[in-house]
Design a protein around this motif. Structure first.
Motif, PDB file in Angstrom:
ATOM      1  N   GLU A 117       2.329   5.908  -3.431  1.00 50.16           N
ATOM      2  CA  GLU A 117       3.360   6.746  -4.037  1.00 50.16           C
ATOM      3  C   GLU A 117       3.246   6.740  -5.559  1.00 50.16           C
ATOM      4  O   GLU A 117       3.374   7.792  -6.213  1.00 50.16           O
ATOM      5  N   LEU A 118       2.990   5.562  -6.133  1.00 53.81           N
ATOM      6  CA  LEU A 118       2.841   5.453  -7.587  1.00 53.81           C
ATOM      7  C   LEU A 118       1.627   6.233  -8.066  1.00 53.81           C
ATOM      8  O   LEU A 118       1.698   6.943  -9.075  1.00 53.81           O
ATOM      9  N   ARG A 119       0.504   6.112  -7.355  1.00 51.38           N
ATOM     10  CA  ARG A 119      -0.706   6.851  -7.737  1.00 51.38           C
ATOM     11  C   ARG A 119      -0.460   8.358  -7.653  1.00 51.38           C
ATOM     12  O   ARG A 119      -0.832   9.113  -8.558  1.00 51.38           O
ATOM     13  N   ASN A 120       0.196   8.790  -6.588  1.00 55.18           N
ATOM     14  CA  ASN A 120       0.433  10.228  -6.417  1.00 55.18           C
ATOM     15  C   ASN A 120       1.417  10.762  -7.454  1.00 55.18           C
ATOM     16  O   ASN A 120       1.296  11.900  -7.916  1.00 55.18           O
ATOM     17  N   LYS A 121       2.394   9.948  -7.819  1.00 54.37           N
ATOM     18  CA  LYS A 121       3.406  10.371  -8.786  1.00 54.37           C
ATOM     19  C   LYS A 121       2.823  10.478 -10.190  1.00 54.37           C
ATOM     20  O   LYS A 121       3.147  11.409 -10.937  1.00 54.37           O
ATOM     21  N   THR A 122       1.959   9.542 -10.568  1.00 58.82           N
ATOM     22  CA  THR A 122       1.430   9.502 -11.935  1.00 58.82           C
ATOM     23  C   THR A 122       0.043  10.117 -12.059  1.00 58.82           C
ATOM     24  O   THR A 122      -0.363  10.506 -13.158  1.00 58.82           O
TER      25      THR A 122
ATOM     26  N   GLY B 163       8.578   1.572 -16.759  1.00 57.16           N
ATOM     27  CA  GLY B 163       9.730   1.644 -15.864  1.00 57.16           C
ATOM     28  C   GLY B 163       9.343   1.968 -14.434  1.00 57.16           C
ATOM     29  O   GLY B 163       9.812   1.316 -13.489  1.00 57.16           O
ATOM     30  N   VAL B 164       8.472   2.951 -14.252  1.00 53.44           N
ATOM     31  CA  VAL B 164       8.088   3.359 -12.898  1.00 53.44           C
ATOM     32  C   VAL B 164       7.202   2.294 -12.245  1.00 53.44           C
ATOM     33  O   VAL B 164       7.273   2.069 -11.037  1.00 53.44           O
ATOM     34  N   VAL B 165       6.386   1.607 -13.049  1.00 52.17           N
ATOM     35  CA  VAL B 165       5.567   0.513 -12.507  1.00 52.17           C
ATOM     36  C   VAL B 165       6.478  -0.644 -12.087  1.00 52.17           C
ATOM     37  O   VAL B 165       6.302  -1.234 -11.011  1.00 52.17           O
ATOM     38  N   GLY B 166       7.468  -0.950 -12.918  1.00 52.90           N
ATOM     39  CA  GLY B 166       8.418  -2.008 -12.580  1.00 52.90           C
ATOM     40  C   GLY B 166       9.207  -1.670 -11.322  1.00 52.90           C
ATOM     41  O   GLY B 166       9.488  -2.548 -10.497  1.00 52.90           O
ATOM     42  N   GLN B 167       9.562  -0.401 -11.169  1.00 53.24           N
ATOM     43  CA  GLN B 167      10.293   0.029  -9.980  1.00 53.24           C
ATOM     44  C   GLN B 167       9.432  -0.133  -8.729  1.00 53.24           C
ATOM     45  O   GLN B 167       9.909  -0.593  -7.686  1.00 53.24           O
ATOM     46  N   THR B 168       8.149   0.198  -8.845  1.00 55.82           N
ATOM     47  CA  THR B 168       7.235   0.023  -7.719  1.00 55.82           C
ATOM     48  C   THR B 168       7.133  -1.447  -7.338  1.00 55.82           C
ATOM     49  O   THR B 168       7.159  -1.810  -6.156  1.00 55.82           O
TER      50      THR B 168
ATOM     51  N   VAL C 227       0.803  -1.230   0.000  1.00 52.42           N
ATOM     52  CA  VAL C 227       0.000   0.000   0.000  1.00 52.42           C
ATOM     53  C   VAL C 227       0.838   1.283   0.000  1.00 52.42           C
ATOM     54  O   VAL C 227       0.527   2.217  -0.761  1.00 52.42           O
ATOM     55  N   PRO C 228       1.898   1.409   0.800  1.00 52.96           N
ATOM     56  CA  PRO C 228       2.680   2.657   0.747  1.00 52.96           C
ATOM     57  C   PRO C 228       3.251   2.940  -0.644  1.00 52.96           C
ATOM     58  O   PRO C 228       3.255   4.100  -1.100  1.00 52.96           O
TER      59      PRO C 228
ATOM     60  N   ARG D 254      -6.986  -1.267  -4.767  1.00 55.48           N
ATOM     61  CA  ARG D 254      -7.101  -0.337  -5.881  1.00 55.48           C
ATOM     62  C   ARG D 254      -7.145   1.087  -5.340  1.00 55.48           C
ATOM     63  O   ARG D 254      -7.927   1.392  -4.440  1.00 55.48           O
ATOM     64  N   LEU D 255      -6.277   1.940  -5.873  1.00 51.87           N
ATOM     65  CA  LEU D 255      -6.265   3.351  -5.516  1.00 51.87           C
ATOM     66  C   LEU D 255      -6.670   4.147  -6.749  1.00 51.87           C
ATOM     67  O   LEU D 255      -6.068   3.990  -7.820  1.00 51.87           O
ATOM     68  N   GLU D 256      -7.688   4.983  -6.600  1.00 52.10           N
ATOM     69  CA  GLU D 256      -8.252   5.685  -7.746  1.00 52.10           C
ATOM     70  C   GLU D 256      -7.377   6.836  -8.232  1.00 52.10           C
ATOM     71  O   GLU D 256      -6.637   7.468  -7.463  1.00 52.10           O
TER      72      GLU D 256
END
Length: 236
Positions: free
Chosen positions: A66-71, A210-215, A61-62, A90-92
């Motif tokens: 972060e991924l949702r907030n970044k993208t 790339g950012v999804v893979g990093q997450t 979840v953390p 799921r985060l909207e």
């Protein structure tokens, strides 16, 4: 049977039928010497699965946030359940135009980027058992319905480390997903980012991989996965 019938206030014949059904599912088992029943191994297995999902939730979840907030896009955590993908988290999206899917939603694995990731990392024999007799459903005209085409797609996913989905699950929707591994290196879940194709076209999608893979790697490390160690073991 007599003791259970007394506690439940049910006829012994009814309790016996229920126990027979539970035993067939390995939820209870009968001691052949005493005739008494006890909880079966399947209950332990189910408890273990719940524990794994709780650990996964706490680890993921953390980083999903972060991924949702970044993208600014919707992000999801999914696992494979048979031939379906089950969304655990799921985060909207923060955008006005977004997709509304709740945790607990299921979709056929062939129509999902997360599903492709999870299928791609199954042992070959297990994958072939799933594909045997599976009539791949088509949610849109772009869904993969040919098993051989799916096999080629899964090989691509394994090679590049992420999966894409454009209009395959829903028209006008695109997604990219990457695998989450446990401490043993096994793929146990997938993290995906999903958005309307007007924002996530193929060019943007591949840039987002790339950012999804990093997450996914951050979550995997939180679960105890060490990439260098497992690569070394694989090459040994």
């Amino acid at each position: 049977v007599r003791e259970l019938a007394g506690r439940l206030g049910l006829p012994k014949s009814t309790v016996h039928r229920l126990l027979v059904s539970l035993a067939a599912c390995h939820l209870v088992e009968q001691d052949p010497e005493t005739g008494r029943y006890r909880l079966g191994l399947r209950v332990y297995e189910l408890g273990t699965l719940v524990s794994v999902h709780i650990d996964l939730h706490e680890a993921a979840v953390p980083f999903l946030t972060e991924l949702r907030n970044k993208t600014g896009e919707s992000v999801q955590l999914s696992v494979l359940d048979g031939r379906e993908v089950l969304y655990l988290e799921r985060l909207e999206s923060t955008h006005t135009l977004r997709l509304f899917i709740q945790a607990g939603y299921r979709v056929s694995a062939n129509c999902s980027s997360g599903g492709k990731v999870l299928l791609a990392h199954l042992p070959e024999e297990e994958l072939e058992r799933l594909l045997d007799g599976w009539k791949l459903p088509a949610r849109t005209p772009h869904s993969i319905t040919d098993p051989d085409v799916l096999r080629k797609e899964l090989a691509t996913v394994r090679r590049r480390g992420w999966a894409e989905n454009v209009n395959e699950g829903e028209e006008g929707v695109a997604a990219v997903a990457a695998p989450i591994r446990n401490a043993d290196g096994a793929v146990i879940a997938a993290v995906s980012l999903v958005a309307p194709t007007i924002r996530l076209n193929r060019s943007a999608l591949r840039g987002t991989a790339g950012v999804v893979g990093q997450t996914a790697e951050f979550i995997s490390r939180r679960l105890g996965f060490r990439p260098g160690l497992h690569r070394k073991e694989e090459g040994a």
